[in-house]
Design a protein around this motif. Structure first.
Motif, PDB file in Angstrom:
ATOM      1  N   THR A 215      -0.761  -1.719 -12.787  1.00  0.00           N
ATOM      2  CA  THR A 215      -0.240  -1.484 -11.308  1.00  0.00           C
ATOM      3  C   THR A 215       1.360  -1.528 -11.309  1.00  0.00           C
ATOM      4  O   THR A 215       2.011  -2.481 -12.084  1.00  0.00           O
ATOM      5  CB  THR A 215      -0.751  -2.859 -10.819  1.00  0.00           C
ATOM      6  OG1 THR A 215      -2.069  -3.522 -10.791  1.00  0.00           O
ATOM      7  CG2 THR A 215       0.016  -2.998  -9.503  1.00  0.00           C
ATOM      8  N   GLU A 216       1.937  -0.785 -10.166  1.00  0.00           N
ATOM      9  CA  GLU A 216       2.931  -0.140 -10.611  1.00  0.00           C
ATOM     10  C   GLU A 216       3.605  -0.360  -8.393  1.00  0.00           C
ATOM     11  O   GLU A 216       2.505  -0.061  -8.363  1.00  0.00           O
ATOM     12  CB  GLU A 216       3.843   0.674 -11.112  1.00  0.00           C
ATOM     13  CG  GLU A 216       2.969   1.402 -12.559  1.00  0.00           C
ATOM     14  CD  GLU A 216       3.567   0.457 -13.080  1.00  0.00           C
ATOM     15  OE1 GLU A 216       4.928  -0.203 -13.165  1.00  0.00           O
ATOM     16  OE2 GLU A 216       3.407   0.351 -14.134  1.00  0.00           O
ATOM     17  N   VAL A 217       4.776  -0.647  -8.389  1.00  0.00           N
ATOM     18  CA  VAL A 217       5.464  -0.689  -7.137  1.00  0.00           C
ATOM     19  C   VAL A 217       5.550   1.051  -7.464  1.00  0.00           C
ATOM     20  O   VAL A 217       6.606   1.326  -7.753  1.00  0.00           O
ATOM     21  CB  VAL A 217       6.266  -1.356  -7.067  1.00  0.00           C
ATOM     22  CG1 VAL A 217       7.359  -1.103  -5.601  1.00  0.00           C
ATOM     23  CG2 VAL A 217       6.163  -3.128  -7.137  1.00  0.00           C
ATOM     24  N   TYR A 218       5.139   1.407  -6.040  1.00  0.00           N
ATOM     25  CA  TYR A 218       5.724   3.041  -6.020  1.00  0.00           C
ATOM     26  C   TYR A 218       6.729   3.053  -4.358  1.00  0.00           C
ATOM     27  O   TYR A 218       6.881   4.073  -3.777  1.00  0.00           O
ATOM     28  CB  TYR A 218       4.044   3.600  -5.693  1.00  0.00           C
ATOM     29  CG  TYR A 218       3.644   3.139  -4.469  1.00  0.00           C
ATOM     30  CD1 TYR A 218       4.001   3.800  -3.432  1.00  0.00           C
ATOM     31  CD2 TYR A 218       1.832   2.511  -4.121  1.00  0.00           C
ATOM     32  CE1 TYR A 218       3.044   3.720  -1.766  1.00  0.00           C
ATOM     33  CE2 TYR A 218       1.496   1.994  -3.029  1.00  0.00           C
ATOM     34  CZ  TYR A 218       2.209   2.656  -2.431  1.00  0.00           C
ATOM     35  OH  TYR A 218       1.140   3.104  -1.401  1.00  0.00           O
ATOM     36  N   ASN A 219       7.412   2.324  -3.822  1.00  0.00           N
ATOM     37  CA  ASN A 219       7.907   2.195  -3.086  1.00  0.00           C
ATOM     38  C   ASN A 219       9.350   1.646  -2.671  1.00  0.00           C
ATOM     39  O   ASN A 219       8.765   0.341  -3.288  1.00  0.00           O
ATOM     40  CB  ASN A 219       7.214   3.078  -1.114  1.00  0.00           C
ATOM     41  CG  ASN A 219       6.395   1.633  -0.785  1.00  0.00           C
ATOM     42  OD1 ASN A 219       6.740   0.536  -1.505  1.00  0.00           O
ATOM     43  ND2 ASN A 219       4.978   2.518   0.300  1.00  0.00           N
ATOM     44  N   PRO A 220       9.863   1.425  -2.003  1.00  0.00           N
ATOM     45  CA  PRO A 220      10.945   0.448  -2.118  1.00  0.00           C
ATOM     46  C   PRO A 220      10.703  -0.907  -1.175  1.00  0.00           C
ATOM     47  O   PRO A 220      10.845  -1.871  -1.505  1.00  0.00           O
ATOM     48  CB  PRO A 220      12.243   1.379  -1.082  1.00  0.00           C
ATOM     49  CG  PRO A 220      11.554   2.618   0.382  1.00  0.00           C
ATOM     50  CD  PRO A 220      10.285   2.711  -0.825  1.00  0.00           C
ATOM     51  N   HIS A 221       9.375  -0.574  -0.282  1.00  0.00           N
ATOM     52  CA  HIS A 221       8.788  -2.085   0.669  1.00  0.00           C
ATOM     53  C   HIS A 221       7.750  -2.540  -0.165  1.00  0.00           C
ATOM     54  O   HIS A 221       7.681  -3.722   0.056  1.00  0.00           O
ATOM     55  CB  HIS A 221       8.358  -1.517   1.154  1.00  0.00           C
ATOM     56  CG  HIS A 221       8.687  -0.212   2.060  1.00  0.00           C
ATOM     57  ND1 HIS A 221       9.874  -0.347   3.019  1.00  0.00           N
ATOM     58  CD2 HIS A 221       8.183   0.972   2.737  1.00  0.00           C
ATOM     59  CE1 HIS A 221      10.054   0.620   3.577  1.00  0.00           C
ATOM     60  NE2 HIS A 221       9.349   1.583   3.215  1.00  0.00           N
TER      61      HIS A 221
END
Length: 296
Positions: A215-221
């Motif tokens: 699981t990875e963060v894909y946007n600045p939000h």
């Protein structure tokens, strides 16, 4: 290094390009979601240029026909949408459509991810999109997503992407599950496409990679999605090159190695590559990435 190996690496460098040490450093310090933004911007620019040229070439064409010409050019597939009827009445296809926003493209990706999670369909972002996320930013025209999809998921998934905004079909999904072949979800307003790939039943690597997804963060939000691991995208790209002969897969693999040089598990990669016949190619792109990192 013997002369033959040196010549092989130099020849590969000429085919897939050499990145400057400063560029590698910039990518290393760049958040992964920022690399996706660059890919969205590249797609946005390309789409807007294709739309502009098609509008100039066909000023009197029906809006729905013109939009499908644009989509087919972007995707390089002249059969897309040929099985659909009633597009003359699609209100979303505006001939004078304004330029595409990068937000439109990222919003489509977010909708696909959110829908899969809401329907509890396990998934894994893979392909060129994942390679950009972990490595070198570049244009990619579609999003590859491996899905553990079953028949009971079909109707709610189709209902989540209704006409006229989206193009997909229940029939193609059923056929995809039966034949273990990808089906498409297309945003007809932007031409961006998600290739949904049923989790292969007999491909051991794909199933292991699916279980190792992260699981990875894909946007600045701070929104997250499940991606193939950085080690497995390198291996997947090596296997893809072996199968297709396309050097773009080697460039992607090298980009991930160089960008994630201090994070990626090289020992794991060598161990797995050593069990297959991609070890020689792995060593070549490893040495190329090392030379870029060290500024040789």
């Amino acid at each position: 290094m013997n002369k033959l190996k040196h010549d092989e690496i130099n020849g590969l460098h000429e085919r897939i390009g050499i990145n400057h040490h400063a560029q590698i450093l910039a990518w290393q310090h760049m958040p992964s979601w920022r690399r996706l933004e660059i890919a969205f911007q590249a797609y946005q620019f390309t789409l807007d240029m294709v739309r502009f040229t098609e509008q100039k070439r066909h000023p009197h064409m029906y809006a729905w026909k013109l939009q499908w010409r644009i989509i087919r050019r972007m995707q390089g597939n002249q059969q897309l949408g040929k099985d659909m009827t009633g597009f003359q009445n699609l209100s979303c296809l505006n001939k004078e459509q304004s330029m595409t926003s990068m937000h439109d493209l990222s919003a489509f990706f977010q909708k696909v991810v959110n829908t899969l999670e809401a329907l509890q369909i396990p998934y894994m972002i893979s392909g060129g999109f994942a390679a950009v996320f972990y490595g070198e930013p570049r244009l990619t025209i579609d999003i590859d997503i491996v899905v553990d999809i079953h028949v009971q998921h079909i109707k709610p998934l189709v209902a989540s992407f209704p006409l006229p905004r989206y193009y997909t079909s229940e029939e193609s999904m059923r056929d995809s599950i039966r034949r273990n072949y990808p089906f498409n979800i297309i945003d007809t307003s932007t031409g961006v496409k998600a290739d949904m790939i049923p989790l292969p039943k007999n491909d051991i690597f794909s199933r292991i990679a699916f279980n190792r997804r992260q699981t990875e963060v894909y946007n600045p939000h701070g929104d997250t999605a499940d991606f193939i691991s950085m080690e497995d995208i390198v291996l997947a790209k090596l296997y893809a090159h072996q199968k297709t002969g396309s050097d773009k897969h080697l460039r992607d693999a090298k980009g991930v190695l160089a960008t994630r040089w201090h994070e990626i598990d090289m020992d794991m990669l060598r161990k797995i590559a050593g069990r297959t016949d991609v070890m020689d190619m792995f060593e070549q792109i490893y040495d190329m990435a090392r030379r870029e990192i060290e500024g040789e």
